[in-house]
Structure formats: C-alpha cells, structure tokens
Scaffold this motif. Structure first.
Motif, PDB file in Angstrom:
ATOM      1  N   LYS A 111       5.491   7.105  -8.431  1.00  0.00           N
ATOM      2  CA  LYS A 111       6.656   6.979  -9.323  1.00  0.00           C
ATOM      3  C   LYS A 111       7.788   6.204  -8.657  1.00  0.00           C
ATOM      4  O   LYS A 111       8.670   5.688  -9.343  1.00  0.00           O
ATOM      5  CB  LYS A 111       7.128   8.342  -9.817  1.00  0.00           C
ATOM      6  N   GLU A 112       7.768   6.084  -7.336  1.00  0.00           N
ATOM      7  CA  GLU A 112       8.820   5.349  -6.622  1.00  0.00           C
ATOM      8  C   GLU A 112       8.684   3.831  -6.774  1.00  0.00           C
ATOM      9  O   GLU A 112       9.640   3.098  -6.556  1.00  0.00           O
ATOM     10  CB  GLU A 112       8.823   5.720  -5.131  1.00  0.00           C
ATOM     11  N   PHE A 113       7.491   3.355  -7.144  1.00  0.00           N
ATOM     12  CA  PHE A 113       7.283   1.915  -7.281  1.00  0.00           C
ATOM     13  C   PHE A 113       8.098   1.388  -8.471  1.00  0.00           C
ATOM     14  O   PHE A 113       7.872   1.771  -9.610  1.00  0.00           O
ATOM     15  CB  PHE A 113       5.796   1.597  -7.492  1.00  0.00           C
ATOM     16  N   GLY A 114       9.057   0.553  -8.187  1.00  0.00           N
ATOM     17  CA  GLY A 114       9.891  -0.030  -9.237  1.00  0.00           C
ATOM     18  C   GLY A 114      10.706   0.985 -10.005  1.00  0.00           C
ATOM     19  O   GLY A 114      11.104   0.742 -11.150  1.00  0.00           O
ATOM     20  N   GLU A 115      10.985   2.129  -9.382  1.00  0.00           N
ATOM     21  CA  GLU A 115      11.626   3.243 -10.084  1.00  0.00           C
ATOM     22  C   GLU A 115      12.952   2.869 -10.749  1.00  0.00           C
ATOM     23  O   GLU A 115      13.200   3.239 -11.903  1.00  0.00           O
ATOM     24  CB  GLU A 115      11.834   4.405  -9.109  1.00  0.00           C
ATOM     25  N   THR A 116      13.781   2.127 -10.064  1.00  0.00           N
ATOM     26  CA  THR A 116      15.073   1.732 -10.628  1.00  0.00           C
ATOM     27  C   THR A 116      14.880   0.856 -11.864  1.00  0.00           C
ATOM     28  O   THR A 116      15.554   1.031 -12.882  1.00  0.00           O
ATOM     29  CB  THR A 116      15.912   0.980  -9.572  1.00  0.00           C
ATOM     30  N   ILE A 117      13.912  -0.051 -11.790  1.00  0.00           N
ATOM     31  CA  ILE A 117      13.641  -0.952 -12.915  1.00  0.00           C
ATOM     32  C   ILE A 117      13.052  -0.164 -14.083  1.00  0.00           C
ATOM     33  O   ILE A 117      13.464  -0.345 -15.237  1.00  0.00           O
ATOM     34  CB  ILE A 117      12.684  -2.086 -12.484  1.00  0.00           C
ATOM     35  N   VAL A 118      12.103   0.710 -13.789  1.00  0.00           N
ATOM     36  CA  VAL A 118      11.488   1.537 -14.832  1.00  0.00           C
ATOM     37  C   VAL A 118      12.551   2.393 -15.519  1.00  0.00           C
ATOM     38  O   VAL A 118      12.559   2.523 -16.745  1.00  0.00           O
ATOM     39  CB  VAL A 118      10.343   2.402 -14.252  1.00  0.00           C
TER      40      VAL A 118
ATOM     41  N   PRO B 277       0.792  -1.235   0.000  1.00  0.00           N
ATOM     42  CA  PRO B 277       0.000   0.000   0.000  1.00  0.00           C
ATOM     43  C   PRO B 277       0.824   1.285   0.000  1.00  0.00           C
ATOM     44  O   PRO B 277       0.312   2.327  -0.407  1.00  0.00           O
ATOM     45  CB  PRO B 277      -0.833  -0.116   1.274  1.00  0.00           C
ATOM     46  N   LYS B 278       2.086   1.234   0.407  1.00  0.00           N
ATOM     47  CA  LYS B 278       2.865   2.480   0.437  1.00  0.00           C
ATOM     48  C   LYS B 278       3.166   3.012  -0.960  1.00  0.00           C
ATOM     49  O   LYS B 278       3.529   4.175  -1.112  1.00  0.00           O
ATOM     50  CB  LYS B 278       4.144   2.315   1.252  1.00  0.00           C
ATOM     51  N   TYR B 279       3.007   2.167  -1.984  1.00  0.00           N
ATOM     52  CA  TYR B 279       3.263   2.608  -3.357  1.00  0.00           C
ATOM     53  C   TYR B 279       1.992   2.848  -4.166  1.00  0.00           C
ATOM     54  O   TYR B 279       2.072   3.264  -5.313  1.00  0.00           O
ATOM     55  CB  TYR B 279       4.127   1.584  -4.091  1.00  0.00           C
ATOM     56  N   ILE B 280       0.846   2.564  -3.591  1.00  0.00           N
ATOM     57  CA  ILE B 280      -0.408   2.704  -4.332  1.00  0.00           C
ATOM     58  C   ILE B 280      -0.984   4.094  -4.094  1.00  0.00           C
ATOM     59  O   ILE B 280      -1.320   4.460  -2.971  1.00  0.00           O
ATOM     60  CB  ILE B 280      -1.407   1.602  -3.943  1.00  0.00           C
TER      61      ILE B 280
END
Length: 182
Positions: free
Chosen positions: A69-76, A20-23
């Motif tokens: 935008k922080e969710f999976g940011e490195t991968i994105v 939930p912290k990324y939603i």
C-alpha cells in the motif's frame, strides 16, 4: 474521469514499478501459465462449488506483481480524493498491480467485496493485454483488449450475480483498483 486524474496518472508513470521494496508478490517468469483461459473458466467455475473466490484447492493461476500500500500512496490518495468528489461516495484502494509479458490474474469474482470497481489500466501496446469476463446474460466469455496508454475500466461486482473475471497480458501492463460501495 481520466481527465480528472491525468496529473496523478502522469505521476504514477514516474514511479519505479520495478523497485523490489514495494513488491509484495512478484512476477515469476518461470511459473508456467500456458493454458487456455476460456477453458480454464469452465474448469474453475465447476470446481468452485459456489465459493466467492477461486477455491484454495485449485492451483494458483496468477502471475503478476502486487504492490504494498506504500507504493505511490500519496498519489493514490490524491486519486481517491478526486474520485470521492466526483462520485460523492466513499472510495477504497483495492490494489496496485503490474504484469510483465505472460502475466496473469486467474479467474475470480471479488464478490466478497461488492460494489462498483474502477480500474485505471495502462498498457504498453495495443491489443496485447485484456480483461475477460463471463457475461451471465449471454452465457459467454467476453474479452476486452486494452489500448496503449491509460484507460478507465468500470464494472459492478455483486455478491449474488457473480462476475467471474480474468486478466492477461503479453505486454507491460499496470493497474490500480478502487471500490465504491453501492
């Protein structure tokens, strides 16, 4: 394209899509979105009066998880770099989403951000999630069903010849959107 970013797609699969912290906006299973999406297109278009997006006076017909935008940011960012090298142009991340069964993204055009759209989509099951769009030449709604696993969907968004489109799912579905200015 998929082969180029397969490692990153595998990494996205390892993320906790339910954290939930990324939603930013979350799926609401109690939000009743039982309507005919094809008929809803004609109602939405008729009431848009040429607006670029679905007008705010119409009810919100989206029901999906929208991630920060922080969710999976490195991968994105890794995906963006590979796309930039592949296409030779600037690539922008336009959003990361997930759909639970019953999830929807209502009719819209995205014509406020024209260019080539690339969506990396994943579906848990064949033919239970879909992308609909109104074909301006044929004057009809076209439905493209997702197959199981990761796929790359590409289409052009214009600010003149509007591409009305819609997403729905009756299974788990993930998508990561990108924009290439043309």
């Amino acid at each position: 394209m998929k082969d180029l970013i397969q490692e990153e797609l595998n990494m996205m699969d390892q993320l906790d899509w339910d954290d939930p912290k990324y939603i930013r906006d979350s799926f609401d299973p109690n939000k009743n979105l039982t309507y005919d999406p094809d008929q809803d297109f004609y109602d939405t278009e008729e009431n848009s009066f040429g607006d670029l997006q679905t007008p705010s006076h119409l009810p919100d017909k989206s029901n999906r998880n929208h991630y920060t935008k922080e969710f999976g940011e490195t991968i994105v960012n890794r995906i963006i770099e590979k796309m930039r090298s592949h296409y030779g142009k600037r690539v922008e991340h336009r959003g990361t989403y997930s759909y639970h069964p019953g999830g929807r993204c209502g009719w819209h055009t995205n014509s406020n951000a024209p260019g080539k759209r690339i969506y990396l989509t994943w579906a848990e099951e064949d033919n239970k999630s879909f992308f609909k769009y109104f074909d301006n030449e044929m004057k009809q709604i076209v439905t493209k069903y997702d197959k199981k696993g990761w796929h790359v969907n590409e289409f052009i968004i214009s600010d003149e010849d509007l591409l009305w489109h819609y997403v729905g799912s009756e299974t788990q579905r993930k998508s990561i959107g990108f924009l290439i200015k043309i």
